[in-house]
Structures are given as structure tokens and as C-alpha cells.
Design a protein around this motif. Structure first.
Motif, PDB file in Angstrom:
ATOM      1  N   ILE A   1      -0.024   4.156   0.320  1.00 54.80           N
ATOM      2  CA  ILE A   1      -0.452   4.400  -1.058  1.00 54.80           C
ATOM      3  C   ILE A   1       0.585   3.829  -2.030  1.00 54.80           C
ATOM      4  O   ILE A   1       0.232   3.220  -3.040  1.00 54.80           O
TER       5      ILE A   1
ATOM      6  N   LEU B   1       2.109  10.774  -3.371  1.00 60.21           N
ATOM      7  CA  LEU B   1       1.501   9.456  -3.188  1.00 60.21           C
ATOM      8  C   LEU B   1       2.569   8.375  -3.062  1.00 60.21           C
ATOM      9  O   LEU B   1       2.432   7.449  -2.255  1.00 60.21           O
TER      10      LEU B   1
ATOM     11  N   ALA C   1      -7.247   9.013  -3.389  1.00 56.69           N
ATOM     12  CA  ALA C   1      -6.372   8.333  -2.429  1.00 56.69           C
ATOM     13  C   ALA C   1      -6.785   8.587  -0.981  1.00 56.69           C
ATOM     14  O   ALA C   1      -6.683   7.698  -0.140  1.00 56.69           O
TER      15      ALA C   1
END
Length: 157
Positions: free
Chosen positions: A148, A142, A76
Motif C-alpha cells: 500500500i 497503510l 485498501a
């Protein structure tokens, strides 16, 4: 209709991979987070996590789930050649380490499994729980990141 993913589902998925013997701790976390993110990397990325179980190749050092978790965070927040370091990468990876250390009093595999017969179901259950905790913690972080979370939401539709 949108499908939302829960942190608990991510925990159960990672735990299941490890419990069933499909993956070790580090591999289970990497595979689970790659799936959560909508497969930004080939399924073969899990091979990169294969050296980390049992504290870095059975050396007993850093917990494989934590190692795999840091790798998963790189999915990520990581960078490619020539890109600047994402300002979130180091703090979130350190926070994962600190979370597991606070919760389990160590991030060292040999300390985490001390007192368990390594082949016992109790030791495996303990490690499965740590693996689930790492995956769940990452999923939660996240999903708290709007950029994200939007990608995850698109991937789960």
C-alpha cells in the motif's frame, strides 16, 4: 523529487474538513484516505459515508469516525464480487476499533460525547480530534504496509 506524506498531515487534513464544516466525521475520514491513496475511487465515494455521523444517522451508536475509518480501510483491503476476502481486512478493522476503544474507553458516539453539550465548541473539538486520530491511525497502518505504501508513494509524486 519525491513528495512524502506524513501521518500528521493526514490527521490535520481530516480534522480540517470536519472543523470547517465541509464534512462530518465519517465523510472526512473517507475523503482523506481516498485522497491519500491517490483517488482510487471517485470523490463521490464520500456519499457512502454520509449516513454514519453522530453514531449511525444520529442514533448515537458506533462513532462515525470509526465507521468511516472501516470504510476507508475497505478502499485498501476490500474486495469485489467473486474475490476472496483479503486476509488483512478483518484484523485491521478490528484493530482500529480496539485502538479507539483503548484510547477513548468506548467507540459509542453517545458515550464519547457524554458530558458535552452537543452544540458546544468543546464537543466539536473532541469529535474533530477523534476524527483526526482515526485518519492518522489508518494512514500509519497503510504506510507500514509495503504494498500500500508503494501505491501511496506513486500517488504523491
Amino acid at each position: 523529487m519525491e513528495k512524502s506524506i506524513s501521518v500528521q498531515e493526514v490527521r490535520q487534513q481530516a480534522e480540517g474538513y470536519f472543523q470547517r464544516g465541509e464534512f462530518f466525521c465519517s465523510e472526512a475520514v473517507v475523503h482523506t484516505i481516498n485522497e491519500l491513496l491517490g483517488w482510487p475511487f471517485s470523490e463521490e465515494v464520500v456519499k457512502l459515508a454520509s449516513a454514519f455521523p453522530i453514531g449511525l444517522g444520529k442514533a448515537g451508536c458506533l462513532c462515525g469516525a470509526v465507521s468511516g475509518g472501516s470504510m476507508a480501510l475497505g478502499m485498501a483491503y476490500g474486495r469485489q464480487h467473486g474475490e476472496p476476502m483479503n486476509e488483512k481486512m478483518f484484523p485491521i478493522s478490528a484493530a482500529l476499533h480496539d485502538h479507539i476503544k483503548e484510547m477513548y474507553k468506548s467507540t459509542c458516539c453517545r458515550v464519547l460525547v457524554k458530558g458535552y453539550d452537543f452544540t458546544s465548541p468543546e464537543r466539536k473539538a473532541h469529535c474533530v480530534a477523534i476524527t483526526g486520530e482515526v485518519a492518522a491511525w489508518i494512514a500509519e497502518k497503510l504506510l507500514e504496509d509495503p504494498e500500500i505504501a508503494e501505491k501511496i508513494q506513486k500517488a504523491t509524486v
